[in-house]
Design an enzyme around this catalytic site. Sequence first.
Site, short mmCIF file in Angstrom:
data_model
loop_
_atom_site.label_atom_id
_atom_site.label_comp_id
_atom_site.label_asym_id
_atom_site.label_seq_id
_atom_site.Cartn_x
_atom_site.Cartn_y
_atom_site.Cartn_z
CB SER A 139 3.77 5.47 7.31
OG SER A 139 3.31 5.37 5.97
CG ASN A 192 -0.37 0.73 2.41
OD1 ASN A 192 -0.46 1.96 2.49
ND2 ASN A 192 0.25 -0.02 3.33
CG PHE A 208 -0.58 9.01 7.10
CD1 PHE A 208 -0.49 7.64 7.29
CD2 PHE A 208 0.41 9.80 7.66
CE1 PHE A 208 0.55 7.07 8.01
CE2 PHE A 208 1.45 9.25 8.40
CZ PHE A 208 1.52 7.87 8.57
CG ASN A 241 4.16 1.08 9.83
OD1 ASN A 241 3.41 0.61 8.98
ND2 ASN A 241 3.99 2.30 10.32
CE LYS A 255 2.33 -0.05 13.11
NZ LYS A 255 0.94 -0.17 12.62
CG ASN A 275 3.04 4.44 1.92
OD1 ASN A 275 3.80 4.08 1.03
ND2 ASN A 275 2.32 3.58 2.63
CB THR A 276 4.14 10.51 5.16
OG1 THR A 276 2.77 10.14 5.22
CG2 THR A 276 4.26 12.01 5.37
#
Length: 399
Positions: free
Chosen positions: A231, A158, A162, A299, A270, A233-234
Site C-alpha cells: 500500500s 484512495n 488502513f 495493489n 501482495k 498510504n502507510t
Amino acid sequence: RGRGVRRCSHNGSHNVSHNGQSQPCRRVHWFGLRGPNRKTRGMRVYPTFFRLAFSWMDAERAHEIGFKAIRLAHSCGAGRLLQKFTAPAASLQTQAFGLTFPSPFGLAAGFDKEGLGIEALAELGFGHVEVGTITGQAQPGNPAPRLFRLVEDKAVINRMGFNNDGAAAVAPRLKSARAALQRQHPGVRPVIGVNIGKSKVVGLEDAVSDYLISARSLAPAADYLVVNVSSPNTPGLRLLQDVETLRPLLSAVGEEADKAAGRHVPLLVKIAPDLSDEDIDDVARLALDLKLDGIIATNTTIARTGLASSPDKVEACGAGGLSGAPLKKRSLEVLARLKSVTGGALTLVSVGGVETAQDVQARLDAGATLVQGYTAFLYEGPFWAARINRLLATHPSRR
C-alpha cells in the site's frame, strides 16, 4: 423474434436479418463468452442508479451507504433469497492452495476492511471475500477526504491509511462469519481471506512483531492470509518489499499463523504494480524459495499516466493509490512476468483493472488461478459478481 429478428445460435462474427436488412449480430462473442442475455441485462440498471444517487456524493460516504444497504439486505433475509440467482454455477468451482473456491472471482481487500459484511458479500456471488487490510493496532486511518472517484476513467484514488478496528476486534467477526458460511454451505462455501498490514505508529524496525500480532489473532479464522507490503498510504511500507526485508517477515508470519491456527494457513504476499521488472522477479523467486502459497498482483499504483480525467482534477485528489481500469495493462504485465518466473509452481491471484467477465477470463488464460476486483464494484453495483459468474460459466472450457 416477433419483429423479424433471428438471434444467432453460434459463435463468430456475422450478420443477422432484421426487417429484411442485414445487420451485425448483437450478441458479442469474446474469449468464448457470450454477451448479455435477459438475466444479465436486468443486472445493468445500477450504473444509471449510480449516476443519479451516488456520483455527486462524497465517495467514502457513498461507500458507507452502499455497504450498509448490502448488510441490511442480508440481515432481513433478502440476500438469502437472492442467492438462487447470484450463486456461482458448479462448473466454476476452482482449486487453489488446497481450498475449493465456488468461483475463481472474488472481492479484493479494501471493501470490507473490518469483517462486518462477509456473509452479505458472499450472498452476492463472490467466490471469496478478502477482508482488510487489518493491523495489529486499531487506527483511524488518514484524515478525510481520503477517497476520490475519477468517473471518466472508472477509477478511484484512495489514501485511506488502513483504517480498521484492529486485529483483536476483527477476529471474533471472522470466526462468526466462517461458522455461518459453513452452516449455510455444507458443500463448497465462499472462502474468507484476511489481508494484514503494518500499524502506522509502529516503526519499520518493529514491523515483524506488529504483523505477528495480526497473524496470531486472525489466522485461526482465516482460510488464507495475505501479507500486504504494497500500500502506498502507510509511510515506509513499500520498503518492506525489498527481498532482504521481506524474507524474515514472511517466514515469521507463516510460522506464527500455522502455530496459532493449528494447521497450515495458506500464505500469500501482495505486491505493487510500481515495482521494477527485476524486483518482481526477485519477489517471485523469494516466494518460491520460501514455499509461499501464492502472490497477489497488484495493489494500487502511485502513477497517474494515461488518464482521461483532467490533470487539474487528478491533482486536486492529491496523494494516494490509483485503482480501477487504468491498472489493467500493468496488472496483466506483472501477471505474465510472475507466471514466467514461477512456472505455475504457486497460485497467482490477479487484481487491478478487472471490470468484466472477459477481463476475468483473460487473467485466467494468462496464468492466474484466482481473480479479484473491487473498484468496478463501486461503479457496477451489487449484481456485478453474479453477472461475471454467469458469463464465465458460458466459456467453452466449462460447458
